[in-house]
Design a protein around this motif. Structure first.
Motif, PDB file in Angstrom:
ATOM      1  N   LYS A  24       0.822  -1.211   0.000  1.00  0.00           N
ATOM      2  CA  LYS A  24       0.000   0.000   0.000  1.00  0.00           C
ATOM      3  C   LYS A  24       0.859   1.265   0.000  1.00  0.00           C
ATOM      4  O   LYS A  24       0.604   2.194  -0.750  1.00  0.00           O
ATOM      5  CB  LYS A  24      -0.927  -0.013   1.222  1.00  0.00           C
ATOM      6  CG  LYS A  24      -1.854   1.183   1.302  1.00  0.00           C
ATOM      7  CD  LYS A  24      -2.763   1.074   2.507  1.00  0.00           C
ATOM      8  CE  LYS A  24      -3.671   2.285   2.634  1.00  0.00           C
ATOM      9  NZ  LYS A  24      -4.501   2.202   3.839  1.00  0.00           N
ATOM     10  N   TYR A  25       1.874   1.316   0.841  1.00  0.00           N
ATOM     11  CA  TYR A  25       2.631   2.551   1.015  1.00  0.00           C
ATOM     12  C   TYR A  25       3.872   2.642   0.128  1.00  0.00           C
ATOM     13  O   TYR A  25       4.315   3.727  -0.193  1.00  0.00           O
ATOM     14  CB  TYR A  25       2.981   2.747   2.488  1.00  0.00           C
ATOM     15  CG  TYR A  25       1.747   2.993   3.313  1.00  0.00           C
ATOM     16  CD1 TYR A  25       1.060   4.187   3.221  1.00  0.00           C
ATOM     17  CD2 TYR A  25       1.243   2.004   4.147  1.00  0.00           C
ATOM     18  CE1 TYR A  25      -0.089   4.413   3.957  1.00  0.00           C
ATOM     19  CE2 TYR A  25       0.098   2.222   4.891  1.00  0.00           C
ATOM     20  CZ  TYR A  25      -0.563   3.421   4.786  1.00  0.00           C
ATOM     21  OH  TYR A  25      -1.705   3.621   5.509  1.00  0.00           O
ATOM     22  N   LYS A  26       4.484   1.561  -0.233  1.00  0.00           N
ATOM     23  CA  LYS A  26       5.614   1.503  -1.173  1.00  0.00           C
ATOM     24  C   LYS A  26       6.706   2.527  -0.872  1.00  0.00           C
ATOM     25  O   LYS A  26       7.231   3.171  -1.761  1.00  0.00           O
ATOM     26  CB  LYS A  26       5.117   1.681  -2.609  1.00  0.00           C
ATOM     27  CG  LYS A  26       4.178   0.592  -3.050  1.00  0.00           C
ATOM     28  CD  LYS A  26       3.732   0.789  -4.465  1.00  0.00           C
ATOM     29  CE  LYS A  26       2.757  -0.311  -4.829  1.00  0.00           C
ATOM     30  NZ  LYS A  26       2.215  -0.201  -6.134  1.00  0.00           N
ATOM     31  N   GLU A  27       7.025   2.680   0.380  1.00  0.00           N
ATOM     32  CA  GLU A  27       8.077   3.615   0.785  1.00  0.00           C
ATOM     33  C   GLU A  27       9.413   2.887   0.796  1.00  0.00           C
ATOM     34  O   GLU A  27       9.503   1.739   1.214  1.00  0.00           O
ATOM     35  CB  GLU A  27       7.786   4.169   2.183  1.00  0.00           C
ATOM     36  CG  GLU A  27       6.535   4.997   2.289  1.00  0.00           C
ATOM     37  CD  GLU A  27       6.646   6.345   1.610  1.00  0.00           C
ATOM     38  OE1 GLU A  27       7.770   6.768   1.290  1.00  0.00           O
ATOM     39  OE2 GLU A  27       5.594   6.964   1.384  1.00  0.00           O
TER      40      GLU A  27
ATOM     41  N   ASP B  52      11.757   5.247   7.881  1.00  0.00           N
ATOM     42  CA  ASP B  52      11.116   6.306   8.663  1.00  0.00           C
ATOM     43  C   ASP B  52       9.853   6.819   7.979  1.00  0.00           C
ATOM     44  O   ASP B  52       8.831   7.037   8.634  1.00  0.00           O
ATOM     45  CB  ASP B  52      12.097   7.464   8.896  1.00  0.00           C
ATOM     46  CG  ASP B  52      13.237   7.066   9.821  1.00  0.00           C
ATOM     47  OD1 ASP B  52      13.005   6.200  10.696  1.00  0.00           O
ATOM     48  OD2 ASP B  52      14.348   7.596   9.661  1.00  0.00           O
ATOM     49  N   LYS B  53       9.897   7.002   6.673  1.00  0.00           N
ATOM     50  CA  LYS B  53       8.717   7.464   5.939  1.00  0.00           C
ATOM     51  C   LYS B  53       7.605   6.419   6.005  1.00  0.00           C
ATOM     52  O   LYS B  53       6.430   6.750   6.131  1.00  0.00           O
ATOM     53  CB  LYS B  53       9.065   7.752   4.475  1.00  0.00           C
ATOM     54  CG  LYS B  53       9.890   8.993   4.287  1.00  0.00           C
ATOM     55  CD  LYS B  53      10.171   9.221   2.809  1.00  0.00           C
ATOM     56  CE  LYS B  53      11.050  10.425   2.598  1.00  0.00           C
ATOM     57  NZ  LYS B  53      11.370  10.630   1.182  1.00  0.00           N
ATOM     58  N   PHE B  54       8.007   5.146   5.915  1.00  0.00           N
ATOM     59  CA  PHE B  54       7.025   4.065   5.997  1.00  0.00           C
ATOM     60  C   PHE B  54       6.326   4.083   7.350  1.00  0.00           C
ATOM     61  O   PHE B  54       5.110   4.047   7.448  1.00  0.00           O
ATOM     62  CB  PHE B  54       7.698   2.717   5.748  1.00  0.00           C
ATOM     63  CG  PHE B  54       6.800   1.528   5.945  1.00  0.00           C
ATOM     64  CD1 PHE B  54       5.849   1.204   5.000  1.00  0.00           C
ATOM     65  CD2 PHE B  54       6.908   0.740   7.077  1.00  0.00           C
ATOM     66  CE1 PHE B  54       5.014   0.116   5.166  1.00  0.00           C
ATOM     67  CE2 PHE B  54       6.077  -0.354   7.260  1.00  0.00           C
ATOM     68  CZ  PHE B  54       5.136  -0.663   6.301  1.00  0.00           C
TER      69      PHE B  54
ATOM     70  N   ASP C 101       6.061   6.541   9.434  1.00  0.00           N
ATOM     71  CA  ASP C 101       5.243   7.752   9.591  1.00  0.00           C
ATOM     72  C   ASP C 101       3.914   7.638   8.853  1.00  0.00           C
ATOM     73  O   ASP C 101       2.905   8.191   9.287  1.00  0.00           O
ATOM     74  CB  ASP C 101       6.005   8.988   9.078  1.00  0.00           C
ATOM     75  CG  ASP C 101       7.152   9.376  10.000  1.00  0.00           C
ATOM     76  OD1 ASP C 101       7.124   8.971  11.184  1.00  0.00           O
ATOM     77  OD2 ASP C 101       8.075  10.072   9.528  1.00  0.00           O
ATOM     78  N   SER C 102       3.895   6.935   7.734  1.00  0.00           N
ATOM     79  CA  SER C 102       2.671   6.848   6.930  1.00  0.00           C
ATOM     80  C   SER C 102       1.703   5.784   7.434  1.00  0.00           C
ATOM     81  O   SER C 102       0.516   5.865   7.168  1.00  0.00           O
ATOM     82  CB  SER C 102       3.020   6.605   5.462  1.00  0.00           C
ATOM     83  OG  SER C 102       3.763   5.421   5.328  1.00  0.00           O
ATOM     84  N   VAL C 103       2.198   4.812   8.174  1.00  0.00           N
ATOM     85  CA  VAL C 103       1.331   3.747   8.684  1.00  0.00           C
ATOM     86  C   VAL C 103       0.709   4.213  10.002  1.00  0.00           C
ATOM     87  O   VAL C 103       1.412   4.455  10.985  1.00  0.00           O
ATOM     88  CB  VAL C 103       2.125   2.442   8.905  1.00  0.00           C
ATOM     89  CG1 VAL C 103       1.251   1.394   9.545  1.00  0.00           C
ATOM     90  CG2 VAL C 103       2.690   1.937   7.598  1.00  0.00           C
ATOM     91  N   ILE C 104      -0.592   4.335   9.983  1.00  0.00           N
ATOM     92  CA  ILE C 104      -1.307   4.771  11.182  1.00  0.00           C
ATOM     93  C   ILE C 104      -2.422   3.777  11.468  1.00  0.00           C
ATOM     94  O   ILE C 104      -3.242   3.483  10.601  1.00  0.00           O
ATOM     95  CB  ILE C 104      -1.906   6.182  10.982  1.00  0.00           C
ATOM     96  CG1 ILE C 104      -0.776   7.180  10.711  1.00  0.00           C
ATOM     97  CG2 ILE C 104      -2.714   6.594  12.194  1.00  0.00           C
ATOM     98  CD1 ILE C 104      -1.265   8.540  10.292  1.00  0.00           C
TER      99      ILE C 104
END
Length: 169
Positions: free
Chosen positions: A108-111, A115-117, A119-122
Motif C-alpha cells: 500500500k505505502y511503497k516507501e 522512517d517514511k514508511f 510515519d505513513s502507517v497509522i
C-alpha cells in the motif's frame, strides 16, 4: 510346462516356477529408452523453444467450461486464503484486519525509507482493539500469524538487539 515330481524336493519345483514367471517378464532392453535426454533438456542447445503441445505425448484434456476455475475461486473465498489470484476477482474485498499485515502495508505505502514508511502507517484505536479481540487464542488464529509475519516481536527482540550484521545504506 508341466513337471511331475514323485517324492522330489518342493524347492526345486518352486525354483522352476520362479524361472518360468521371470521368463514372462518383458526384457529390460524392451522398455522405452530412459537414458535419452528429454525434449525439454534440448531447449537452448538444439531447440530454440518448445511448446506445451510438443512437450506432451498426447493432446491436453482441458475442460470446455470455466468450472474448475470457478470452483477454485469459490474454495479460495471459503477458506479466506491469501492467494494472489483472489485479488483480481470482481468481488474481492480485503479484510480490514488483514490489510494491517506487513505484506499489505508494504504494497500500500511503497516507501523505500523506513522512517517514511513508519510515519505513513497509522493504526486507529478501533483497529488495534479489533486485532486484539480476533487474535486472543494466538495459536488458533491465522490472523495472528499473518499479522506478526515480518515484525520484531518481544520473543525475538533480544536476538535483534545483539545482531552484529552491518547494514549498508
Amino acid at each position: 510346462m508341466i513337471v511331475c515330481f514323485t517324492g522330489g524336493c518342493k524347492h526345486a519345483m518352486a525354483f522352476l516356477m520362479w524361472v518360468h514367471r521371470r521368463s514372462e517378464d518383458p526384457s529390460c532392453t524392451s522398455i522405452e529408452c530412459y537414458w535419452m535426454k528429454s525434449k525439454l533438456s534440448r531447449v537452448g542447445s538444439t531447440l530454440k523453444y518448445i511448446t506445451a503441445k510438443e512437450l506432451s505425448k498426447g493432446s491436453p484434456s482441458l475442460p470446455s467450461t470455466t468450472e474448475v476455475f470457478e470452483k477454485f475461486v469459490e474454495e479460495g473465498k471459503r477458506r479466506l486464503t491469501k492467494c494472489e489470484l483472489m485479488k483480481y476477482q470482481k468481488d474481492y474485498v480485503l479484510d480490514r484486519l488483514l490489510s494491517l499485515s506487513m505484506d499489505n502495508l508494504v504494497l500500500k505505502y511503497k516507501e523505500k525509507c523506513c522512517d517514511k514508511f513508519l510515519d505513513s502507517v497509522i493504526f486507529s484505536d478501533a483497529d488495534i482493539n479489533n486485532v486484539e479481540e480476533e487474535t486472543r487464542e494466538q495459536h488458533k488464529s491465522k490472523l495472528w500469524y499473518e499479522l506478526r509475519y515480518g515484525r520484531v516481536t518481544a520473543s525475538r527482540a533480544y536476538e535483534f538487539s545483539r545482531c552484529k550484521t552491518s547494514v549498508a545504506l
